[in-house]
Design an enzyme around this catalytic site. Sequence first.
Site, PDB file in Angstrom:
ATOM      1  N   GLU A 176       0.835  -1.210   0.000  1.00  0.00           N
ATOM      2  CA  GLU A 176       0.000   0.000   0.000  1.00  0.00           C
ATOM      3  C   GLU A 176       0.871   1.262   0.000  1.00  0.00           C
ATOM      4  O   GLU A 176       1.092   1.884   1.039  1.00  0.00           O
ATOM      5  CB  GLU A 176      -0.945   0.021   1.212  1.00  0.00           C
ATOM      6  CG  GLU A 176      -1.904   1.213   1.173  1.00  0.00           C
ATOM      7  CD  GLU A 176      -2.811   1.307   2.392  1.00  0.00           C
ATOM      8  OE1 GLU A 176      -3.640   2.227   2.429  1.00  0.00           O
ATOM      9  OE2 GLU A 176      -2.686   0.471   3.303  1.00  0.00           O
ATOM     10  N   LYS A 213      -2.805  -1.980  -2.801  1.00  0.00           N
ATOM     11  CA  LYS A 213      -3.856  -1.080  -2.340  1.00  0.00           C
ATOM     12  C   LYS A 213      -3.402   0.329  -2.685  1.00  0.00           C
ATOM     13  O   LYS A 213      -2.399   0.810  -2.134  1.00  0.00           O
ATOM     14  CB  LYS A 213      -4.106  -1.238  -0.837  1.00  0.00           C
ATOM     15  CG  LYS A 213      -5.237  -0.354  -0.312  1.00  0.00           C
ATOM     16  CD  LYS A 213      -5.649  -0.742   1.110  1.00  0.00           C
ATOM     17  CE  LYS A 213      -6.754   0.170   1.619  1.00  0.00           C
ATOM     18  NZ  LYS A 213      -7.281  -0.256   2.940  1.00  0.00           N
TER      19      LYS A 213
END
Length: 295
Positions: A176, A213
């Site tokens: 992420e 993400k």
Amino acid sequence: MNMLQLERMKNDNGFIAALDQSGGSTPKALAIYGIPKEAYADEAEMFQMVHEMRTRIMKSPAFTKERILAAILFEKTMDLKVDDKYSADYLWDVKGIVPILKVDKGLLDQENGVQLMKPIADLDALLARAKERHIFGTKMRSVIKEANPTGIKAIVDQQFEVGQAIVAAGFIPILEPEVDIHTPNKAEAEAILKQEILEHLKALEPSCQIMFKLTIPDIDNFYQEVIAHPNVVRTVALSGGYSREESNIKLAKNPKLIASFSRALTEGLNVGQSDAEFDKVLDESIQSIYEASIK
């Protein structure tokens, strides 16, 4: 690794529920839910209250595998129980929802326009516990604040380095590298980030499976090359401070990019609601995010 869970993550419709607020973000999450800081005396009580909130969400009849693929858990949540089952076992055995664990320990101070992750000193021990708790994958966050090539390269280097260690331990990591939605020249930062990601993906062995993400991009369909890459199981989007409505509108313009929302998911939920009211609000939230995720 649970192959049924892997196939579900690769192929099924739905989105990922992010229930992983950590020590720093929990007071705000509780306040939005209607529980002020004055309601708990210490950190232990705070974490107990947020676990009760998460338990209420997980047990809701609205929280089902038909629309939710997976849920990301905070470390303390992994070690707590829902109806006499550890949280990950409750999610999979009762709900059919894949359990994922947040493993990062927060962020370093900003340098070169980014915030790298703090070192994860106990990663091996944490992953060993995660295996005992039947966790499928992991998630770790770092943040980009400026379109700085040096900083963004450092972010991606760190994410891939730790991610490959997590793969070696038998998990699917979610990398992420968040681009802060307030970043000046956000589209430029996203262009640098995508190029770095694609360069790093070229170096992976075919057996190395990961997820991403990412912040919903300024340019629609911008991450299609990442989404379609053979090493990438799934690419999901964070809401990043956008409202649920705005997040859904932006997400729906990015086919194959699915949600992994936290604040946007729980928007409108309140500790004072009756179960019927709570379930209705949650159901409407889940349905709207699901529809944006399958466009």
